[in-house]
Structure formats: structure tokens, C-alpha cells
Design a protein around this motif. Sequence first.
Motif, short mmCIF file in Angstrom:
data_model
loop_
_atom_site.label_atom_id
_atom_site.label_comp_id
_atom_site.label_asym_id
_atom_site.label_seq_id
_atom_site.Cartn_x
_atom_site.Cartn_y
_atom_site.Cartn_z
N ASP A 326 0.90 -1.28 -0.13
CA ASP A 326 0.21 -0.02 0.24
C ASP A 326 1.01 1.49 0.02
N HIS A 327 1.81 1.20 -0.65
CA HIS A 327 2.75 2.34 -1.01
C HIS A 327 2.17 3.25 -1.98
N GLU A 328 2.00 4.63 -1.76
CA GLU A 328 1.23 5.60 -2.65
C GLU A 328 2.37 6.35 -3.40
N CYS A 329 2.19 6.50 -4.77
CA CYS A 329 3.12 7.15 -5.40
C CYS A 329 2.47 7.40 -6.82
N VAL A 330 3.20 8.34 -7.50
CA VAL A 330 2.60 8.78 -8.84
C VAL A 330 3.22 8.12 -9.93
N PHE A 331 2.34 7.57 -11.02
CA PHE A 331 2.80 7.03 -12.32
C PHE A 331 2.66 7.70 -13.42
N LEU A 332 3.25 7.52 -14.55
CA LEU A 332 2.96 7.87 -15.86
C LEU A 332 2.20 6.88 -16.75
N ARG A 333 1.35 7.76 -17.38
CA ARG A 333 0.60 6.86 -18.40
C ARG A 333 1.51 7.01 -19.76
N SER A 334 1.09 6.24 -20.63
CA SER A 334 1.63 6.44 -22.01
C SER A 334 1.52 7.59 -22.92
N ASP A 335 0.36 8.23 -22.49
CA ASP A 335 0.19 9.69 -23.03
C ASP A 335 0.96 10.70 -22.30
N GLY A 336 1.74 10.60 -21.13
CA GLY A 336 2.66 11.53 -20.38
C GLY A 336 1.46 12.19 -19.18
N THR A 337 0.47 11.80 -18.79
CA THR A 337 -0.45 12.24 -17.81
C THR A 337 -0.07 11.36 -16.64
N GLU A 338 -0.39 12.03 -15.48
CA GLU A 338 0.09 11.57 -14.13
C GLU A 338 -1.25 10.79 -13.36
N PHE A 339 -0.90 9.98 -12.68
CA PHE A 339 -2.17 9.46 -11.74
C PHE A 339 -1.54 8.81 -10.45
N SER A 340 -2.33 8.93 -9.61
CA SER A 340 -1.91 8.40 -8.15
C SER A 340 -2.22 6.98 -8.15
N VAL A 341 -1.34 6.10 -7.43
CA VAL A 341 -1.65 4.88 -7.35
C VAL A 341 -1.31 4.43 -5.88
N SER A 342 -1.74 3.25 -5.37
CA SER A 342 -1.48 2.42 -4.10
C SER A 342 -0.88 1.34 -4.54
N CYS A 343 0.35 0.93 -4.19
CA CYS A 343 1.26 -0.09 -4.96
C CYS A 343 1.77 -1.10 -3.76
N SER A 344 1.70 -2.35 -4.17
CA SER A 344 2.30 -3.41 -3.41
C SER A 344 3.28 -4.25 -4.19
N VAL A 345 4.37 -4.30 -3.69
CA VAL A 345 5.29 -4.99 -4.08
C VAL A 345 5.41 -6.60 -3.80
N MET A 346 5.52 -7.76 -4.40
CA MET A 346 5.72 -8.94 -3.76
C MET A 346 7.10 -9.72 -4.58
N PRO A 347 8.25 -9.79 -3.69
CA PRO A 347 9.32 -10.51 -4.68
C PRO A 347 9.03 -11.78 -4.56
N LEU A 348 9.53 -12.55 -5.83
CA LEU A 348 9.32 -13.83 -6.15
C LEU A 348 10.80 -14.52 -5.98
N SER A 349 10.84 -15.67 -5.62
CA SER A 349 12.16 -16.36 -5.49
C SER A 349 12.53 -17.34 -6.70
N THR A 350 11.86 -17.29 -7.93
CA THR A 350 12.29 -17.90 -8.97
C THR A 350 13.40 -16.89 -9.54
N GLY A 351 14.23 -17.64 -10.35
CA GLY A 351 15.42 -17.00 -10.96
C GLY A 351 15.05 -15.93 -12.04
N GLU A 352 13.80 -16.60 -12.87
CA GLU A 352 13.66 -15.71 -13.94
C GLU A 352 12.66 -14.40 -13.58
N VAL A 353 12.00 -14.46 -12.74
CA VAL A 353 10.78 -13.41 -12.28
C VAL A 353 11.55 -12.81 -10.85
N GLY A 354 11.67 -11.50 -11.00
CA GLY A 354 12.18 -10.78 -9.85
C GLY A 354 10.90 -10.23 -8.67
N ALA A 355 9.78 -10.00 -9.46
CA ALA A 355 8.66 -9.28 -8.47
C ALA A 355 7.28 -9.23 -9.11
#
Length: 605
Positions: A326-355
Motif C-alpha cells: 500500500d505504498h502511494e506514489c505517482v505513475f505516468l501513463r503512455s500519453d504522459g499524464t500522471e495518476f496516483s496509485v496505491s502499490c504493493s510489491v511481492m518479491p518472488l524467489s524464482t530465477g526468471e521473475v524478480g517481483a
Amino acid sequence: MRAPDKTSKRLARHKSRVLELLQQRMPSSQARHEPLLEHVVLSLEGAPLGTQSFAAGHDALECLRAVVVLEDILFEVLEQEEPLTPEERSGLRTACCALRDAALELVQSREEQLRGAAVKSEERYLTVTRTTGFAVWDWDLKDAKLHWSYSVESLLGHPIDALSSLVAWLDYVHAADRDRVESGLREALEGGRSSWSDSFRFLRRDGTYSTVLARGWILHDAAGSATRVVGGLNDVTEQRRLERELKQQQLLTQAVAENAASCLFMVDAGGVTTYLNPAASAVTGYRLEDLRGKLLHDVLHPKYPDGSQFPVEACEVHRPKASARDHECVFLRSDGTEFSVSCSVMPLSTGEVGAVIEFRDITRQKAQHQQLVDAVQGRDEFLAVASHELRTPLTALQLQLQLVTHGPLAETLDERVKGRLGRAEQSLGRLVELVNELLDVSKLRAGRIDLEPKLIDGAAVVREVVQRLTPSLRDVGSELALNVPERSEGHWDRTRFDQVFTNLYSNAIKYGDGKPIEVEVTGDDGWLVLSVRDHGIGIALADQARIFERFERAVSERHYGGFGLGLWIVKRIVGAMGGTIKVESTPGDGSRFEVRLPRRHGVAP
């Protein structure tokens, strides 16, 4: 060892010639032949032979062949120089025989070693095939015989004799797989291929089917015709079951991700996008093709709001091994506009996928939240203004009533009028308290508590409040046990001290059920302890923390009235004065509130 005889001396003279001839007659040998000649000389002189030293550089059979060739060369070279006497011929022959016997002994020793190694190798092979669920088969195409390792019995339950031909073996292959297996094997044999493999169901002796994987390596003669097939077979039933379960799990996971309302990204260990679901694509405007080979951080939020570069190492979402919820930050869309997000990150242990990165667009929620904040702030400002404006006429009205009820005109009023005016004065006093509470709420929400600490006598304030609320105490029929010292001084805001005790004492009168009330002031040089105890309805344990929150009460509003703000205001005033408040209560046995205040909080020594 004997002294060198004539033959050994002659050999020493012709050493180079002997070695030259030996090399010519054994040109493919890479070993050194000189030790063989030296051992012949030593044997002529009576020295014992060491097989390991003269055989250095030779394998056993090569050594034996070299000894035979050397013997012919020795007689040839010596006879050319001067005929050998019978004694010399006998001595040389004896020396060569000794060398040949030593070489034969070496050959026999090497054969014993190889035989032992072969036995151990066979034992290891049998152990492996019996313990790994693997059976070896050998199909001789000339006699059409199938030869199996003993492990096939434990693997499939059938005796070896039951699988001794291709026809017998195919009978146990599942009917739905049999034609495919047979035709595939025939095509491999007739098509000149070097190998064949297939997976199929095989009937075990207990009547159940196992999924097996068979592989064969095809051997051909000089004409290119297949003559023999050597291969292996192992049971892969459990492996196939796990593969099916894994595939089902992958399909389920994919279905969940594809239909999830939340936006999902998957990145590898380097932070490059490997997957995004339709929801993420719809919100950001990006497709997977747009993100290939790019750091997701550099695409979604490469800069701070002020335009400066935002390093990935400082990013709570995309830095290596990040883990956030639930980390809040601001992302950019492909058209350059900004929008606010609530973000969660889950690390993975496999070699090919980081998170896995999950986020929700909270732009609308943040706008709504700001609207609520503005509305609350507007409400608080209104309450502050309204409370202040109401308090002025109410205070004036309260003074007028007090002049009538306690001034010179009081003696001219009959008892009925006095009673009505008294009730009006009580109602007006309650209304003033409610207005003051609303004003305090506005100040407390704004983070303002006006304190003017001065040296006062807390015991005197307690006595004044008790005196002021005596009519209320009399109305409910309670009796007061007051235990207050003559003086108890400290640096406090007098008005706020009065407000705290008034609230606690009036609550004891209200909720004390007409039973006795005890008020006590104690303490030491550093602290004052104020205790108010009633024997009324009490407070349940589950409600004892809640009663200090805004608009909370442990009793019915219908029967007791009020906003449920009094104790919330008291707790914050006590906290602002550096003190604490706690409650001890048992339902049906009353409550005890204890306030501890430092005598010099916020005052320079």
C-alpha cells in the motif's frame, strides 16, 4: 649383484643401435624403451627385476610385445658383431625369459584389476537400475529377442520372460497408444534414424496403468541396416501428474491475473517487464511490446514531481529486492499524464521473475478524500464560529438568570416560579457546556489547545467545582466523600484543570445511580493524582478504551444525552498538560477515573 660379464658390456656398447632398431620396429609406441634394455643388463648381472619401473610408459600388452621384439634384436645385433658362445647365448636367453615372465605377470595383474573394476561397475549398474525406477532393454533384431535388466520386474511387476519379444511387449501397451508406438518404432528403424523415443501407458501386472517414457538408440551395420536397439524405460506417472497439476495451476493463475480488477506487472530480477495484465494495460496505456527491454521504473516514474531524476535505488517499488505494501506514489501513463496509485510489491524467489507489482488507480479516491478533508475543515470552521457566536448571548442570558434567581429579586418570587427558573438555569448551563465542547472540538482538531500554566492550588479548584455542582448532586440523591488536602499546588492552566475535574465529577453524578461518590486528591512533590469514584452502572471492559474516542459512549444517548465528546476532550487536555488518565470499572459496580498531572510541565525550572 655379479660383476658385469662380457655380454652385458657388449650390450652397453651397442645400446644406441638396439634402441634405434626397437623404435623402427615399434613406430606406433609412444613409450620409452630404454628401461627394458637396462633391465636385461641388470638381469645378466643377477639383479632382481621391478615390473613397475621397467613398464613405465607402457600398457601391459604393449610391454609384453616390446620384450619379445627386443629379444630378437639383441640376438641379431650381438651375432652380427661376434658369434655368441653357447654360455653367452644361454645367459642372454635366460635374462630375456626373466623379463618376459615379468611382463606376463604385469599383464595378469592388469587383467585382475580390470576384472574387479568390471564387477564393481556391474554392481553399481544393477543398484542404479533397481533404485531409480529405470529398466534397460536390448533388442536384437536378428533373433527378434528383447533382453531386459532385472529392474523391470520391480518397475512394472512382469517377469523378464513375459517381455522377451516385441509382440509380447506391445500387448501390454494401452490400446489407445499401441498403434502409435509400433508405427513410430518401425519408422525409426526403416528410416535410418539413430534414436527413438515415446511416452505411453503400460499395463502393470497388478492391472493398473503406468505412464512410461521409453528411449532407444539404434545400431546399424556397414550397409546401414538396423541390427540392434539398446534403450531404457522409466516410470513417469508421478512426473506427468505433477506436470498436469502445474499446468492447471498456471492456467488458473493466468485466468485470475487476466480477469483481476487490480493492475498487475511482473518484472525480472533486473526490473524489466515480463508480463502485464489487461487491467494494467488499460490503465497505463502500455502494451507488453512497448515495455520490452526497458526498466519499468524508467517508464512509470523516472522523475520526481519537481522534474529531477528519480534513481531506481531510491524507489520503494522498483529498487532491487523491494518489498512494499500500500505504498502511494505517482505513475505516468503512455500519453504522459500522471495518476496516483496505491502499490504493493511481492518479491518472488524464482530465477526468471524478480517481483509481482500490484497497483490500483486511486486518483478518484484521493480527490474524494481531499473533498472530505475540505468538508470537515469547513465544518470545523463553522462549528468554531457558531460556537463562539452562540456562547456570547448564552453567557449573557445565563448571567441574567443568575441575577434573578440569586439576586435581590429572588425573595419576591414564589416557589413555583423559583422552581421553573431553576430548571431553566440548569438547561441553560447544559447548553453552555455543549457549546463549549463544540468549540473545544474545533480547536483540538486544528491542533490548538490554549494553555496558560500558572501556579494554582488544585485542591481549591476541586472544592470550587464541588460547591458549584452541589445542586446537581442533591438532585440525584448522591452523597460525596471528599478527601482533599488543604493545598496541592502546581503549574497548570486553571480553566483547563477546572474543565477536566468538572467533566469527571459531573459524569460520576450522572452515571452514579444516586449512590455515594468519592473524590480524592493525593500525590507527591512531582505529581498530583486526582481520583473520582462512583458506584453506578459501570463500564464494560470492551468499552473502556472506546469511551475516550470522539462521539463514543458506553450508554444509550437516549437516556443520558450529550455528544460523546467529554472524555475525548479530557484525555487530550490531560495529554497536553503532560499527564495521563485511566479508568477502572466493573459493570454494576461503578467506575474510578484517575488523572495524573506533573506539577511543573512546560515550566522552566
